[in-house]
Scaffold this motif. Structure first.
Motif, PDB file in Angstrom:
ATOM      1  N   ASP A 212      -2.432 -29.252 -10.746  1.00 15.56           N
ATOM      2  CA  ASP A 212      -1.743 -30.353  -9.959  1.00 15.56           C
ATOM      3  C   ASP A 212      -2.020 -29.822  -8.630  1.00 15.56           C
ATOM      4  OD1 ASP A 212      -0.151 -28.076 -10.620  1.00 15.56           O
ATOM      5  OD2 ASP A 212       1.583 -28.778 -10.462  1.00 15.56           O
ATOM      6  N   VAL A 213      -1.950 -28.670  -8.191  1.00 14.32           N
ATOM      7  CA  VAL A 213      -2.220 -28.004  -6.904  1.00 14.32           C
ATOM      8  C   VAL A 213      -3.479 -28.240  -6.484  1.00 14.32           C
ATOM      9  CG1 VAL A 213      -2.057 -25.905  -5.363  1.00 14.32           C
ATOM     10  CG2 VAL A 213      -0.247 -26.385  -7.155  1.00 14.32           C
ATOM     11  N   CYS A 214      -4.770 -28.070  -7.711  1.00 16.28           N
ATOM     12  CA  CYS A 214      -5.819 -28.094  -7.311  1.00 16.28           C
ATOM     13  C   CYS A 214      -6.225 -29.464  -6.793  1.00 16.28           C
ATOM     14  CB  CYS A 214      -6.759 -27.839  -8.576  1.00 16.28           C
ATOM     15  SG  CYS A 214      -8.395 -27.248  -8.121  1.00 16.28           S
ATOM     16  N   GLU A 215      -5.582 -30.604  -7.201  1.00 14.85           N
ATOM     17  CA  GLU A 215      -6.117 -32.043  -7.010  1.00 14.85           C
ATOM     18  C   GLU A 215      -5.678 -32.406  -5.596  1.00 14.85           C
ATOM     19  OE1 GLU A 215      -3.713 -33.922 -10.154  1.00 14.85           O
ATOM     20  OE2 GLU A 215      -5.358 -33.887 -11.614  1.00 14.85           O
ATOM     21  N   ILE A 216      -4.871 -31.673  -5.131  1.00 15.30           N
ATOM     22  CA  ILE A 216      -4.535 -31.785  -3.522  1.00 15.30           C
ATOM     23  C   ILE A 216      -5.221 -30.725  -2.542  1.00 15.30           C
ATOM     24  CG2 ILE A 216      -2.383 -33.126  -4.075  1.00 15.30           C
ATOM     25  CD1 ILE A 216      -0.818 -30.629  -3.394  1.00 15.30           C
ATOM     26  N   CYS A 217      -5.870 -29.717  -3.362  1.00 14.80           N
ATOM     27  CA  CYS A 217      -6.774 -28.971  -2.707  1.00 14.80           C
ATOM     28  C   CYS A 217      -5.761 -27.909  -1.908  1.00 14.80           C
ATOM     29  CB  CYS A 217      -8.081 -29.489  -1.835  1.00 14.80           C
ATOM     30  SG  CYS A 217      -9.112 -30.207  -2.794  1.00 14.80           S
ATOM     31  N   ALA A 218      -4.800 -27.464  -2.624  1.00 13.66           N
ATOM     32  CA  ALA A 218      -3.929 -26.631  -1.940  1.00 13.66           C
ATOM     33  C   ALA A 218      -4.139 -25.142  -2.497  1.00 13.66           C
ATOM     34  CB  ALA A 218      -2.254 -26.909  -1.981  1.00 13.66           C
ATOM     35  N   PHE A 219      -5.145 -25.149  -3.545  1.00 11.98           N
ATOM     36  CA  PHE A 219      -5.584 -23.776  -4.030  1.00 11.98           C
ATOM     37  C   PHE A 219      -6.922 -23.205  -3.687  1.00 11.98           C
ATOM     38  CE2 PHE A 219      -6.590 -21.381  -8.083  1.00 11.98           C
ATOM     39  CZ  PHE A 219      -5.668 -20.648  -8.104  1.00 11.98           C
ATOM     40  N   ALA A 220      -7.139 -21.963  -3.199  1.00  8.69           N
ATOM     41  CA  ALA A 220      -8.237 -21.419  -2.831  1.00  8.69           C
ATOM     42  C   ALA A 220      -9.342 -21.739  -3.736  1.00  8.69           C
ATOM     43  CB  ALA A 220      -7.884 -20.160  -2.414  1.00  8.69           C
ATOM     44  N   ALA A 221      -9.338 -21.548  -5.086  1.00 10.63           N
ATOM     45  CA  ALA A 221     -10.544 -21.945  -5.616  1.00 10.63           C
ATOM     46  C   ALA A 221     -10.947 -23.379  -5.998  1.00 10.63           C
ATOM     47  CB  ALA A 221     -10.142 -21.207  -7.352  1.00 10.63           C
ATOM     48  N   CYS A 222     -10.123 -24.160  -5.328  1.00  7.47           N
ATOM     49  CA  CYS A 222     -10.810 -25.632  -5.567  1.00  7.47           C
ATOM     50  C   CYS A 222     -11.460 -25.995  -4.210  1.00  7.47           C
ATOM     51  CB  CYS A 222      -9.486 -26.578  -5.789  1.00  7.47           C
ATOM     52  SG  CYS A 222      -8.691 -25.976  -7.350  1.00  7.47           S
ATOM     53  N   THR A 223     -12.471 -26.629  -4.077  1.00 11.49           N
ATOM     54  CA  THR A 223     -13.309 -27.226  -2.881  1.00 11.49           C
ATOM     55  C   THR A 223     -13.553 -28.590  -3.454  1.00 11.49           C
ATOM     56  OG1 THR A 223     -15.258 -26.439  -3.941  1.00 11.49           O
ATOM     57  CG2 THR A 223     -14.103 -24.988  -2.480  1.00 11.49           C
ATOM     58  N   GLY A 224     -14.092 -29.235  -2.093  1.00 19.23           N
ATOM     59  CA  GLY A 224     -14.507 -30.630  -2.403  1.00 19.23           C
ATOM     60  C   GLY A 224     -13.636 -32.007  -2.012  1.00 19.23           C
ATOM     61  N   CYS A 225     -12.604 -31.621  -1.645  1.00 15.81           N
ATOM     62  CA  CYS A 225     -11.557 -32.783  -1.630  1.00 15.81           C
ATOM     63  C   CYS A 225     -12.002 -33.689  -0.332  1.00 15.81           C
ATOM     64  CB  CYS A 225     -10.178 -32.365  -1.102  1.00 15.81           C
ATOM     65  SG  CYS A 225      -9.612 -31.379  -2.731  1.00 15.81           S
TER      66      CYS A 225
END
Length: 108
Positions: free
Chosen positions: A95-108
């Motif tokens: 849920d945090v990754c979907e809004i790109c608020a997590f460091a491991a998630c990119t490409g938003c």
């Protein structure tokens, strides 16, 4: 009316393409958000509560043999230390990754 319908259709299409663009990094590997979601389903991870499933360690060992595992994880499965990498991926808060608020998630 046709213009408005076309605009709405394009917005929905763009949203769908953007959601597929989110990538989750684990070391030198990058996985789609949808693949990580499937991994979490396979391991029975509970990222909502933030607590690790006590059976997660055994689950990640056998998850590489599961035919339902997305193909993009296979290179990770043959790497040394894949159990720890799969455990970390299984705990990514989507849920945090979907809004790109997590460091491991990119490409938003």
């Amino acid at each position: 009316m046709k213009t408005m319908l076309s605009t709405i259709t394009l917005l929905i299409l763009a949203l769908g393409l953007a959601s597929e663009a989110v990538q989750v990094q684990e070391g030198e590997f990058s996985f789609s958000l949808e693949a990580v979601r499937k991994l979490q389903e396979l391991t029975g991870s509970s990222s909502v509560t933030g607590k690790q499933n006590p059976r997660l360690r055994t689950s990640t060992v056998s998850v590489c043999a599961d035919p339902a595992l997305p193909q993009e994880f296979l290179p990770l499965c043959v790497q040394k230390g894949s159990t720890m990498s799969l455990s970390r991926l299984a705990m990514v808060p989507l849920d945090v990754c979907e809004i790109c608020a997590f460091a491991a998630c990119t490409g938003c």
